[in-house]
Design a protein around this motif. Structure first.
Motif, mmCIF file in Angstrom:
data_model
loop_
_atom_site.group_PDB
_atom_site.id
_atom_site.type_symbol
_atom_site.label_atom_id
_atom_site.label_comp_id
_atom_site.label_asym_id
_atom_site.label_seq_id
_atom_site.Cartn_x
_atom_site.Cartn_y
_atom_site.Cartn_z
ATOM 1 N N PHE A 1 0.824 -1.202 0.000
ATOM 2 C CA PHE A 1 0.000 0.000 0.000
ATOM 3 C C PHE A 1 0.865 1.262 0.000
ATOM 4 O O PHE A 1 0.501 2.267 -0.618
ATOM 5 C CB PHE A 1 -0.943 0.007 1.201
ATOM 6 C CG PHE A 1 -2.221 -0.751 0.952
ATOM 7 C CD1 PHE A 1 -3.159 -0.277 0.053
ATOM 8 C CD2 PHE A 1 -2.485 -1.950 1.600
ATOM 9 C CE1 PHE A 1 -4.334 -0.962 -0.189
ATOM 10 C CE2 PHE A 1 -3.654 -2.649 1.369
ATOM 11 C CZ PHE A 1 -4.586 -2.148 0.469
ATOM 12 N N GLY A 2 1.997 1.218 0.734
ATOM 13 C CA GLY A 2 2.890 2.373 0.707
ATOM 14 C C GLY A 2 3.436 2.630 -0.678
ATOM 15 O O GLY A 2 3.457 3.775 -1.165
ATOM 16 N N LEU A 3 3.891 1.532 -1.336
ATOM 17 C CA LEU A 3 4.408 1.663 -2.694
ATOM 18 C C LEU A 3 3.302 2.111 -3.653
ATOM 19 O O LEU A 3 3.529 2.953 -4.534
ATOM 20 C CB LEU A 3 4.998 0.327 -3.145
ATOM 21 C CG LEU A 3 5.671 0.308 -4.524
ATOM 22 C CD1 LEU A 3 6.846 1.284 -4.552
ATOM 23 C CD2 LEU A 3 6.138 -1.102 -4.876
ATOM 24 N N VAL B 1 3.314 5.491 -5.927
ATOM 25 C CA VAL B 1 3.155 5.416 -7.384
ATOM 26 C C VAL B 1 1.959 6.244 -7.840
ATOM 27 O O VAL B 1 2.034 7.005 -8.826
ATOM 28 C CB VAL B 1 3.001 3.940 -7.829
ATOM 29 C CG1 VAL B 1 2.611 3.861 -9.297
ATOM 30 C CG2 VAL B 1 4.297 3.180 -7.590
ATOM 31 N N LEU B 2 0.822 6.110 -7.114
ATOM 32 C CA LEU B 2 -0.368 6.879 -7.485
ATOM 33 C C LEU B 2 -0.137 8.384 -7.296
ATOM 34 O O LEU B 2 -0.609 9.203 -8.100
ATOM 35 C CB LEU B 2 -1.567 6.429 -6.650
ATOM 36 C CG LEU B 2 -2.106 5.025 -6.955
ATOM 37 C CD1 LEU B 2 -3.237 4.669 -6.002
ATOM 38 C CD2 LEU B 2 -2.576 4.920 -8.406
ATOM 39 N N PHE C 1 -0.411 11.011 -10.236
ATOM 40 C CA PHE C 1 -1.340 12.151 -10.176
ATOM 41 C C PHE C 1 -0.596 13.468 -10.382
ATOM 42 O O PHE C 1 -1.094 14.370 -11.070
ATOM 43 C CB PHE C 1 -2.068 12.155 -8.832
ATOM 44 C CG PHE C 1 -3.111 13.240 -8.724
ATOM 45 C CD1 PHE C 1 -4.361 13.061 -9.281
ATOM 46 C CD2 PHE C 1 -2.830 14.436 -8.078
ATOM 47 C CE1 PHE C 1 -5.323 14.056 -9.200
ATOM 48 C CE2 PHE C 1 -3.777 15.430 -7.997
ATOM 49 C CZ PHE C 1 -5.034 15.247 -8.550
ATOM 50 N N ARG C 2 0.580 13.604 -9.783
ATOM 51 C CA ARG C 2 1.355 14.840 -9.961
ATOM 52 C C ARG C 2 1.741 15.035 -11.425
ATOM 53 O O ARG C 2 1.657 16.137 -11.972
ATOM 54 C CB ARG C 2 2.596 14.814 -9.073
ATOM 55 C CG ARG C 2 2.288 15.098 -7.608
ATOM 56 C CD ARG C 2 3.531 15.278 -6.763
ATOM 57 N NE ARG C 2 4.236 14.023 -6.550
ATOM 58 C CZ ARG C 2 5.405 13.717 -7.089
ATOM 59 N NH1 ARG C 2 6.004 14.572 -7.924
ATOM 60 N NH2 ARG C 2 5.988 12.561 -6.829
ATOM 61 N N ASP C 3 2.176 13.939 -12.060
ATOM 62 C CA ASP C 3 2.525 14.035 -13.483
ATOM 63 C C ASP C 3 1.311 14.426 -14.318
ATOM 64 O O ASP C 3 1.404 15.247 -15.249
ATOM 65 C CB ASP C 3 3.088 12.701 -13.972
ATOM 66 C CG ASP C 3 4.456 12.401 -13.374
ATOM 67 O OD1 ASP C 3 5.092 13.340 -12.847
ATOM 68 O OD2 ASP C 3 4.885 11.224 -13.427
ATOM 69 N N SER C 4 0.166 13.827 -13.983
ATOM 70 C CA SER C 4 -1.055 14.138 -14.724
ATOM 71 C C SER C 4 -1.475 15.589 -14.493
ATOM 72 O O SER C 4 -1.896 16.285 -15.435
ATOM 73 C CB SER C 4 -2.176 13.194 -14.288
ATOM 74 O OG SER C 4 -3.384 13.520 -14.920
#
Length: 451
Positions: free
Chosen positions: A22-24, A28-29, A33-36
């Motif tokens: 869940f941490g990983l 990743v999410l 999201f930041r990239d998006s």
């Protein structure tokens, strides 16, 4: 080292793996999201660049001119969060939006024509912005003039969006982790229930409340529980054999002892006393040998390694040839190396030893020993089929049932076969096997055993 239960160990490992996952997943999410979000900001700034290009004009054909009113009113509001600036090929500003009043973009290298540059920087008032630069050229009085259009937007909305997303993301991930950990704990407890059931059954056996492991177990534990039950049954059967043998031995010694006591009290002839004493001692010795051999038989025992038959038969034949060196007996061993006896090695020695000793005693010249394994479909196990035949006088058909009768003591057996064959019968029956007598092709005895 702390001795943790299987449930605790599995739950701890599952929790660590789950938390790591869940941490990983959260990282990743968050990165995705930041990239998006940055990609969305870039696309919006690119749209504003196109709007500025559409509004730009050449004033009197000599210089770039931007109208006072632009399609997006934020360009006209000071510190609105949307800023624009145009610089020439030397980096000198030729136009700024009103929203940029009191501040300025940091000076950077011009952007190549038709290319764009997206960066994250700070304005002169130290406020963070995303900046998109786009390089263009205009033909003014037959001279190419290069310009760079810059559009910037404040980081406030972007950072607020990221903060809100992270809050929602980690709240849901933590909630999902808690639910999954609780579910994992319940699943582990249910999965390990058969082990606790077996533990409780063993405790019941130790306290005398039960004799075997009872209950339905999954197939992964059925082999273990079945072997434990067989071991318990075999142990109790062996203990019972010890007790029965001691009782039978005590009973069988009463008569010889009474005869000896009577002879010493009433008989006066020394020779007669010696004869009686020797007869009763022989009888007592036979009884002791029979009962000890009967008690020592192990029977079918689980969790024991199979025994190779050929080496055992070879050792016994070698020893008997030395004992009967005055006779030329030819022994044929038709036993392949893979043939195994699935039981106690001492029992195999006892069976083969007694049968071969009788064969050596009664044969004329030849003995044939054949052994191979047979499968039992009902249990999935293998048994040993053993056939020993000789060319001796054989056993009369009328005497075969008497020879194989159960429970014979030393003074009740048939001469020549008595104790030895009685022990063989006992051992074979302990393994749930069968023994039969027949006439061999050479006219002697043929003994077939399956156990």
């Amino acid at each position: 080292m702390v001795n943790l239960s299987l449930h605790t160990r599995l739950l701890a490992v599952a929790s660590i793996v789950l938390l790591f996952f869940f941490g990983l997943t959260g990282l990743v999410l968050d990165k995705a999201f930041r990239d998006s979000a940055e990609s969305g900001v870039r696309e919006r700034l690119q749209t504003q660049i196109y709007v500025l290009l559409a509004a730009a004009e050449i004033d009197a054909g000599i210089m770039l001119f931007m109208p006072d009113e632009l399609p997006d009113p934020r360009f006209s509001i000071t510190q609105s969060g949307l800023y624009a600036q145009v610089v020439d090929n030397r980096g000198k500003p030729v136009w700024r939006s009103r929203s940029l009043l009191g501040s300025a973009f940091p000076v950077t290298d011009p952007v190549d024509i038709g290319q764009s540059r997206f960066t994250r920087t700070k304005l002169a008032d130290d406020s963070g912005v995303f900046v998109l630069g786009y390089g263009v050229s205009w033909l003014i009085r037959n001279t190419e003039q290069r310009y760079t259009f810059y559009v910037a937007t404040s980081l406030d909305s972007y950072l607020a969006e990221i903060k809100q997303f992270r809050r929602s993301l980690w709240v849901w991930l933590v909630a999902a982790a808690v639910v999954l950990l609780a579910l994992q704990g319940a699943i582990l407890r249910w999965s390990l229930r058969p082990i606790r059931q077996a533990e409780e059954a063993l405790a019941a056996i130790e306290s005398g409340e039960a004799e075997t492991l009872t209950g339905i177990y999954p197939k992964e534990l059925q082999g273990l529980t079945n072997n434990l039950n067989q071991l318990l049954v075999s142990s109790r059967a062996q203990l019972k054999r010890y007790r029965d043998s001691l009782g039978n031995l005590a009973h069988s010694l009463k008569t010889p002892l009474a005869v000896l006591r009577s002879a010493t009290e009433k008989e006066t002839d020394i020779a007669a006393i010696r004869k009686t004493t020797q007869e009763q001692l022989d009888r007592m010795s036979q009884s002791v040998d029979y009962q000890l051999n009967r008690a020592a038989a192990s029977g079918s025992m689980p969790l024991t390694a199979p025994v190779a038959v050929k080496p055992v038969a070879g050792k016994i034949v070698g020893a008997l040839k030395k004992a009967h060196r005055d006779r030329e007996v030819a022994v044929s061993l038709n036993i392949e190396d893979p043939v195994r006896f699935f039981g106690n090695e001492d029992d195999l020695y006892e069976v083969l030893g007694n049968l071969l000793e009788n064969a050596f005693k009664w044969c004329n010249k030849t003995i044939h020993v054949t052994a191979h394994n047979i499968s039992v479909p009902e249990t999935g196990r293998k048994k040993l089929e053993l056939i020993i035949d000789d060319d001796g006088p054989g056993i009369a058909e009328a005497d075969r049932e008497l020879v194989l009768a159960r429970g014979k003591r030393g003074d009740e057996t048939v001469p020549g076969h008595g104790i030895g064959l009685s022990i063989v019968v006992e051992i074979v029956e302990l393994y749930g096997g069968v023994i039969s007598l027949a006439e061999s092709k050479a006219g002697g005895a043929a003994i077939r055993i399956e156990f």
